[in-house]
Motif scaffolding. Structure first.
Motif, PDB file in Angstrom:
ATOM      1  N   GLN A 131       0.804  -1.222   0.000  1.00  0.00           N
ATOM      2  CA  GLN A 131       0.000   0.000   0.000  1.00  0.00           C
ATOM      3  C   GLN A 131       0.842   1.281   0.000  1.00  0.00           C
ATOM      4  O   GLN A 131       0.290   2.376  -0.056  1.00  0.00           O
ATOM      5  N   ARG A 132       2.154   1.141   0.053  1.00  0.00           N
ATOM      6  CA  ARG A 132       3.004   2.323   0.234  1.00  0.00           C
ATOM      7  C   ARG A 132       2.782   3.371  -0.857  1.00  0.00           C
ATOM      8  O   ARG A 132       2.672   4.577  -0.566  1.00  0.00           O
ATOM      9  N   ARG A 133       2.718   2.944  -2.115  1.00  0.00           N
ATOM     10  CA  ARG A 133       2.573   3.932  -3.188  1.00  0.00           C
ATOM     11  C   ARG A 133       1.245   4.672  -3.098  1.00  0.00           C
ATOM     12  O   ARG A 133       1.172   5.881  -3.317  1.00  0.00           O
ATOM     13  N   VAL A 134       0.189   3.952  -2.779  1.00  0.00           N
ATOM     14  CA  VAL A 134      -1.116   4.597  -2.623  1.00  0.00           C
ATOM     15  C   VAL A 134      -1.075   5.583  -1.462  1.00  0.00           C
ATOM     16  O   VAL A 134      -1.574   6.708  -1.561  1.00  0.00           O
ATOM     17  N   LEU A 135      -0.479   5.188  -0.367  1.00  0.00           N
ATOM     18  CA  LEU A 135      -0.403   6.053   0.801  1.00  0.00           C
ATOM     19  C   LEU A 135       0.423   7.303   0.501  1.00  0.00           C
ATOM     20  O   LEU A 135       0.058   8.414   0.905  1.00  0.00           O
ATOM     21  N   THR A 136       1.528   7.132  -0.218  1.00  0.00           N
ATOM     22  CA  THR A 136       2.346   8.284  -0.588  1.00  0.00           C
ATOM     23  C   THR A 136       1.585   9.205  -1.523  1.00  0.00           C
ATOM     24  O   THR A 136       1.673  10.440  -1.415  1.00  0.00           O
ATOM     25  N   ARG A 156      -5.968  -1.874   3.738  1.00  0.00           N
ATOM     26  CA  ARG A 156      -5.884  -0.685   2.873  1.00  0.00           C
ATOM     27  C   ARG A 156      -6.713   0.461   3.457  1.00  0.00           C
ATOM     28  O   ARG A 156      -6.237   1.597   3.559  1.00  0.00           O
ATOM     29  N   ALA A 157      -7.955   0.171   3.842  1.00  0.00           N
ATOM     30  CA  ALA A 157      -8.821   1.213   4.398  1.00  0.00           C
ATOM     31  C   ALA A 157      -8.226   1.761   5.689  1.00  0.00           C
ATOM     32  O   ALA A 157      -8.245   2.981   5.931  1.00  0.00           O
ATOM     33  N   PHE A 158      -7.690   0.876   6.509  1.00  0.00           N
ATOM     34  CA  PHE A 158      -7.081   1.300   7.774  1.00  0.00           C
ATOM     35  C   PHE A 158      -5.910   2.240   7.506  1.00  0.00           C
ATOM     36  O   PHE A 158      -5.794   3.305   8.122  1.00  0.00           O
ATOM     37  N   LEU A 159      -5.046   1.857   6.593  1.00  0.00           N
ATOM     38  CA  LEU A 159      -3.842   2.642   6.325  1.00  0.00           C
ATOM     39  C   LEU A 159      -4.171   3.966   5.644  1.00  0.00           C
ATOM     40  O   LEU A 159      -3.536   4.987   5.924  1.00  0.00           O
ATOM     41  N   VAL A 160      -5.138   3.970   4.738  1.00  0.00           N
ATOM     42  CA  VAL A 160      -5.547   5.227   4.108  1.00  0.00           C
ATOM     43  C   VAL A 160      -6.122   6.170   5.162  1.00  0.00           C
ATOM     44  O   VAL A 160      -5.848   7.376   5.150  1.00  0.00           O
ATOM     45  N   GLY A 188      15.406   8.880 -11.237  1.00  0.00           N
ATOM     46  CA  GLY A 188      15.488   9.464  -9.917  1.00  0.00           C
ATOM     47  C   GLY A 188      14.179   9.507  -9.170  1.00  0.00           C
ATOM     48  O   GLY A 188      14.159   9.695  -7.961  1.00  0.00           O
ATOM     49  N   VAL A 189      13.058   9.369  -9.890  1.00  0.00           N
ATOM     50  CA  VAL A 189      11.754   9.439  -9.218  1.00  0.00           C
ATOM     51  C   VAL A 189      10.894   8.232  -9.584  1.00  0.00           C
ATOM     52  O   VAL A 189       9.683   8.292  -9.539  1.00  0.00           O
ATOM     53  N   ALA A 190      11.515   7.138  -9.912  1.00  0.00           N
ATOM     54  CA  ALA A 190      10.765   5.957 -10.333  1.00  0.00           C
ATOM     55  C   ALA A 190       9.777   5.499  -9.281  1.00  0.00           C
ATOM     56  O   ALA A 190       8.691   5.012  -9.594  1.00  0.00           O
ATOM     57  N   ASP A 191      10.131   5.648  -8.015  1.00  0.00           N
ATOM     58  CA  ASP A 191       9.244   5.211  -6.947  1.00  0.00           C
ATOM     59  C   ASP A 191       7.991   6.059  -6.843  1.00  0.00           C
ATOM     60  O   ASP A 191       7.040   5.677  -6.168  1.00  0.00           O
ATOM     61  N   HIS A 192       7.988   7.222  -7.521  1.00  0.00           N
ATOM     62  CA  HIS A 192       6.843   8.111  -7.424  1.00  0.00           C
ATOM     63  C   HIS A 192       6.151   8.279  -8.770  1.00  0.00           C
ATOM     64  O   HIS A 192       5.506   9.296  -9.031  1.00  0.00           O
ATOM     65  N   ALA A 193       6.245   7.283  -9.634  1.00  0.00           N
ATOM     66  CA  ALA A 193       5.669   7.387 -10.971  1.00  0.00           C
ATOM     67  C   ALA A 193       4.169   7.634 -10.926  1.00  0.00           C
ATOM     68  O   ALA A 193       3.615   8.381 -11.730  1.00  0.00           O
TER      69      ALA A 193
END
Length: 308
Positions: free
Chosen positions: A13-18, A54-58, A93-98
């Protein structure tokens, strides 16, 4: 549930949370801090007892982002000159934030800054992630009807300040290419043809680099300012205010920032200035100029083969 399984659930869920935190905060650094704090909250609960991770983390991430936005708003009010969101450009340099870079343009991010933290969170969860008002209400701790009212107020506010969105990316790029050509060639007439009469220029140096401390208004004033910094010599002097030597290599190219075309200048091998345009009906309505070095680090360097 083992710790490894708990970590894996969070990482899924990290990308969604970011993405949620970035849209609410307009800063990748703040978003990453919020996600890290969400991880600490997650690691302290019994993950096996959470019915919908997912709902908890969001929910946790959104609430943390709202709290942080309330605190950083005071800092932004004391910011030197106008404040612009931190941009994201494509590249290694920003692949993790595509997911972030291609999903929300800077013009909209600027408008979102005018919402209250709660309105912004509701707008983001509704418009960007398609959540129902009942779901959003659970996230922000409001009843469904109250959440719906927040959402409608936020949407009306956004439409009032940005009533039209030019979604034609090809046309946007064409205008940006012509804009860059006119600036580099010092062609005032060609540049004036692209600018709306009431165009504005918003610069962000953050006190770290030379930039207009107030919004520049009208086509004539904006055009003269742009041509004043567009020549290689003037551009080097302008960028030297960020501590960069005037005699090092300057490269200017078209890049992509937050899913839209942008002019990116690299000095001495690192991004030093970014210009993005808010284009409607083929005319530039707003020019966003970013030279704050603290906000340039996540932009990908331009490919030398694409230099203008």
């Amino acid at each position: 549930m083992s710790r490894e399984e708990s970590v894996a659930l969070f990482e899924e869920q990290r990308r969604v949370l970011t993405a949620v935190a970035y849209r609410v905060l307009g800063s990748v650094a703040d978003a990453e801090d919020v996600v890290q704090e969400a991880w600490l909250r997650w690691s302290a609960v019994d993950a096996a007892a959470v019915r919908d991770p997912r709902a908890f983390l969001v929910r946790v991430t959104t609430r943390l982002a709202i709290d942080r936005l309330r605190s950083v708003k005071a800092r932004r009010e004391a910011y030197v000159g106008p404040w612009l969101p931190e941009p994201l450009g494509g590249g290694p340099g920003v692949a993790d934030h595509a997911e972030l870079a291609g999903s929300v343009d800077l013009a909209l991010m600027v408008v979102l800054e005018t919402l209250t933290p709660l309105e912004r969170a509701v707008f983001v969860l509704r418009e960007a992630f398609g959540m129902s008002y009942a779901e959003i209400g659970e996230v922000v701790g409001r009843g469904e009807q109250a959440t719906r009212q927040l959402g409608h107020r936020a949407r009306d506010h956004v439409r009032e300040r940005r009533p039209r969105f030019d979604v034609d990316r090809r046309r946007h790029r064409e205008v940006t290419e012509r804009f860059l050509g006119a600036c580099v060639e010092g062609d005032l007439a060609a540049l004036m043809e692209l600018l709306a009469r009431d165009v504005t220029l918003i610069g962000d140096g953050g006190g770290r680099a030379k930039a207009p401390l107030r919004v520049i208004e009208s086509a004539g004033k904006v055009a003269r300012f742009l041509l004043g910094i567009a020549s290689p010599a003037n551009a080097r002097r302008f960028l030297a205010s960020a501590g960069l030597p005037e005699d090092i290599e300057l490269r200017v190219t078209l890049s992509e920032v937050n899913g839209a075309p942008a002019v990116l200048a690299a000095v001495g091998g690192r991004p030093a200035m970014m210009i993005t345009l808010d284009v409607t009906d083929g005319l530039v309505r707003t020019v966003y100029l970013l030279v704050n070095p603290d906000k340039m680090s996540r932009l990908a360097l331009p490919d030398p083969s694409e230099s203008a």
